[in-house]
Design a protein around this motif. Structure first.
Motif, short mmCIF file in Angstrom:
data_model
loop_
_atom_site.label_atom_id
_atom_site.label_comp_id
_atom_site.label_asym_id
_atom_site.label_seq_id
_atom_site.Cartn_x
_atom_site.Cartn_y
_atom_site.Cartn_z
N ASN A 30 0.79 -1.22 0.00
CA ASN A 30 0.00 0.00 0.00
C ASN A 30 0.83 1.28 0.00
O ASN A 30 0.27 2.36 0.13
N VAL A 31 2.14 1.16 -0.14
CA VAL A 31 3.01 2.33 0.04
C VAL A 31 3.96 2.50 -1.14
O VAL A 31 4.55 1.54 -1.62
N SER A 32 4.10 3.75 -1.58
CA SER A 32 5.14 4.12 -2.53
C SER A 32 5.99 5.22 -1.92
O SER A 32 5.48 6.15 -1.29
N VAL A 33 7.30 5.12 -2.13
CA VAL A 33 8.24 6.13 -1.68
C VAL A 33 8.87 6.74 -2.92
O VAL A 33 9.27 6.01 -3.84
N GLY A 34 8.93 8.05 -2.96
CA GLY A 34 9.47 8.68 -4.16
C GLY A 34 10.11 10.02 -3.91
O GLY A 34 10.07 10.57 -2.80
N LEU A 35 10.69 10.55 -4.97
CA LEU A 35 11.34 11.85 -4.92
C LEU A 35 10.32 12.95 -4.61
O LEU A 35 9.19 12.93 -5.11
N LYS A 36 10.75 13.91 -3.84
CA LYS A 36 9.90 15.05 -3.52
C LYS A 36 10.16 16.14 -4.57
O LYS A 36 11.16 16.84 -4.53
N CYS A 37 9.25 16.21 -5.53
CA CYS A 37 9.40 17.15 -6.64
C CYS A 37 8.49 18.36 -6.44
O CYS A 37 7.49 18.30 -5.72
N GLN A 38 8.83 19.43 -7.12
CA GLN A 38 7.94 20.60 -7.18
C GLN A 38 6.97 20.38 -8.34
O GLN A 38 7.38 20.38 -9.50
N SER A 39 5.71 20.17 -8.04
CA SER A 39 4.77 19.78 -9.09
C SER A 39 4.39 20.98 -9.96
O SER A 39 4.29 22.12 -9.48
N TYR A 40 4.20 20.70 -11.24
CA TYR A 40 3.68 21.73 -12.15
C TYR A 40 2.19 21.93 -11.86
O TYR A 40 1.48 20.96 -11.60
N PRO A 41 1.70 23.17 -11.95
CA PRO A 41 0.30 23.44 -11.57
C PRO A 41 -0.71 23.11 -12.67
O PRO A 41 -1.80 23.67 -12.70
N VAL A 42 -0.35 22.22 -13.58
CA VAL A 42 -1.30 21.77 -14.61
C VAL A 42 -1.23 20.24 -14.71
O VAL A 42 -0.20 19.63 -14.42
N GLU A 43 -2.35 19.65 -15.06
CA GLU A 43 -2.40 18.22 -15.36
C GLU A 43 -2.52 18.07 -16.87
O GLU A 43 -3.28 18.78 -17.53
N MET A 44 -1.78 17.13 -17.41
CA MET A 44 -1.78 16.90 -18.86
C MET A 44 -2.76 15.78 -19.15
O MET A 44 -2.44 14.59 -18.97
N VAL A 45 -3.94 16.14 -19.59
CA VAL A 45 -4.97 15.17 -19.94
C VAL A 45 -4.83 14.83 -21.42
O VAL A 45 -4.84 15.73 -22.27
N VAL A 46 -4.65 13.55 -21.72
CA VAL A 46 -4.51 13.12 -23.12
C VAL A 46 -5.74 12.30 -23.48
O VAL A 46 -6.15 11.40 -22.74
N ARG A 47 -6.32 12.62 -24.63
CA ARG A 47 -7.55 11.96 -25.07
C ARG A 47 -7.35 11.36 -26.46
O ARG A 47 -6.92 12.05 -27.38
N GLY A 48 -7.67 10.09 -26.59
CA GLY A 48 -7.62 9.44 -27.89
C GLY A 48 -9.00 9.20 -28.47
O GLY A 48 -9.14 8.91 -29.66
N TYR A 49 -10.02 9.35 -27.61
CA TYR A 49 -11.41 9.09 -28.00
C TYR A 49 -12.30 10.17 -27.39
O TYR A 49 -11.92 10.83 -26.42
N LEU A 50 -13.47 10.35 -27.95
CA LEU A 50 -14.40 11.37 -27.49
C LEU A 50 -15.28 10.78 -26.37
O LEU A 50 -16.25 10.07 -26.66
N ALA A 51 -14.91 11.05 -25.15
CA ALA A 51 -15.60 10.44 -24.01
C ALA A 51 -15.59 11.40 -22.83
O ALA A 51 -14.86 12.39 -22.82
N GLY A 52 -16.43 11.09 -21.85
CA GLY A 52 -16.42 11.83 -20.59
C GLY A 52 -16.68 13.31 -20.77
O GLY A 52 -17.60 13.73 -21.48
N HIS A 53 -15.84 14.12 -20.15
CA HIS A 53 -16.00 15.58 -20.18
C HIS A 53 -15.94 16.11 -21.61
O HIS A 53 -16.71 17.00 -21.99
N ALA A 54 -15.03 15.55 -22.42
CA ALA A 54 -14.90 16.02 -23.81
C ALA A 54 -16.19 15.78 -24.58
O ALA A 54 -16.65 16.64 -25.35
N TRP A 55 -16.80 14.61 -24.38
CA TRP A 55 -18.05 14.31 -25.07
C TRP A 55 -19.17 15.23 -24.61
O TRP A 55 -19.96 15.72 -25.41
#
Length: 319
Positions: free
Chosen positions: A88-113
């Protein structure tokens, strides 16, 4: 599932060297100077509401699915993951996150639809062709970024606005786009091997010492949408809904029981049989997406197990 099976509602550990703590909808995150320790609990959310009962093994499914795909894509982009010291645990580097999420869509679904159905032909600055119907494949994968909201919902934003407002420097944003599309290509190939179609997903990135890293989870059923490949073409031709691999079945159950997270609504009672059904479905999701057999972790003294494994991981020097 027997009556002694424990589920992880929340954790409240206190570690030497800990500098902060954050509780998200699903994860409890412990901050240290040079690393993050992320505990995937068994909490489950829908309609931006954390449901009252945790789902045994859900956190393990989420954590191990994310680790599977992070390890499989490490040759495409460096990622934050250093170790998985516990199911249940992951350990990782403490990064400074970018304030955007990169949503990639290959099909017309969900919010895009939903936007398309309302007549919009531009999404996040990306032009969409006329004549599409729900679940149609797009001419090519597109990136529809969102801002990362600390509270409330993420909001659509265009590439142009991100650059105009200086949210991400252009040279770095161009690299984020390249990474996102390359990851989506790899995810599409891995899904096809499992008889699945990767419909859309989101990626989060951070930076550390001038290097871009992929952070958080990728290609999990909580962050992605999958269709079953074998029935896709026939369903499209017959205007039938696509069979999805996601937690959509939980949302459908809540809607059928008159709950959509709206004011005045009450979460319906989740009995033991329903909890077990959700747990079994998540395990099925893991096995279908990864092709691996799921091994249920030991749930006796589950909190002691997690705490001891984290303490052990904190003695490891990664740098």
């Amino acid at each position: 599932m027997n009556q002694t099976t424990q589920a992880i509602k929340e954790t409240a550990f206190n570690f030497d060297g800990q500098t902060g703590f954050y509780r998200g909808k699903v994860r409890d995150v412990y901050h240290f100077d040079d690393r993050l320790v992320m505990v995937a609990t068994d909490r489950i959310s829908a309609f931006d509401v954390v449901l009252p009962r945790p789902i045994p093994f859900k956190g393990q499914v989420l954590n191990q699915t994310a680790a599977h795909f992070l390890q499989a894509t490490a040759d495409i982009v460096p990622n934050w993951l250093l170790d998985v010291p516990d199911p249940n645990v992951s350990v990782g580097l403490k990064c400074q996150s970018y304030p955007v999420e990169m949503v990639v869509r290959g099909y017309l679904a969900g919010h895009a639809w939903r936007q398309y159905r309302e007549g919009h032909r531009t999404l996040c600055g990306v032009a969409l062709p006329d004549g599409l119907k729900e679940a149609d494949q797009l001419p090519e994968p597109i990136i529809t970024p969102t801002t990362k909201a600390h509270e409330g919902h993420d909001e659509d934003i265009s590439r142009e606005e991100i650059l105009e407002r200086g949210i991400v420097p252009e040279s770095e944003y161009v690299q984020l786009e390249k990474y996102a599309l390359a990851l989506f290509k790899k995810g599409t190939e891995m899904a096809a091997e499992r008889g699945l179609i990767l419909v859309d997903t989101k990626y989060e990135f951070g930076s550390l010492n001038g290097q871009i890293y992929l952070i958080d989870e990728i290609h999990t059923p909580d962050s992605s949408r999958y269709y079953y490949a074998d029935s896709y073409t026939e369903n499209q031709q017959q205007d039938l809904p696509q069979k999805q691999l996601s937690k959509e079945f939980v949302r459908e159950w809540l809607i059928a029981n008159h709950f959509q997270g709206k004011e005045g609504q009450t979460v319906p009672e989740m009995d033991d049989a329903w909890i077990e059904q959700i747990s079994n479905r998540y395990i099925e999701l893991y096995e279908k997406v990864t092709g691996k057999s799921f091994v249920r972790s030991e749930t006796d003294n589950i909190y002691n197990r997690i705490e001891e494994n984290i303490r052990r991981s904190l003695t490891v020097t990664y740098f």
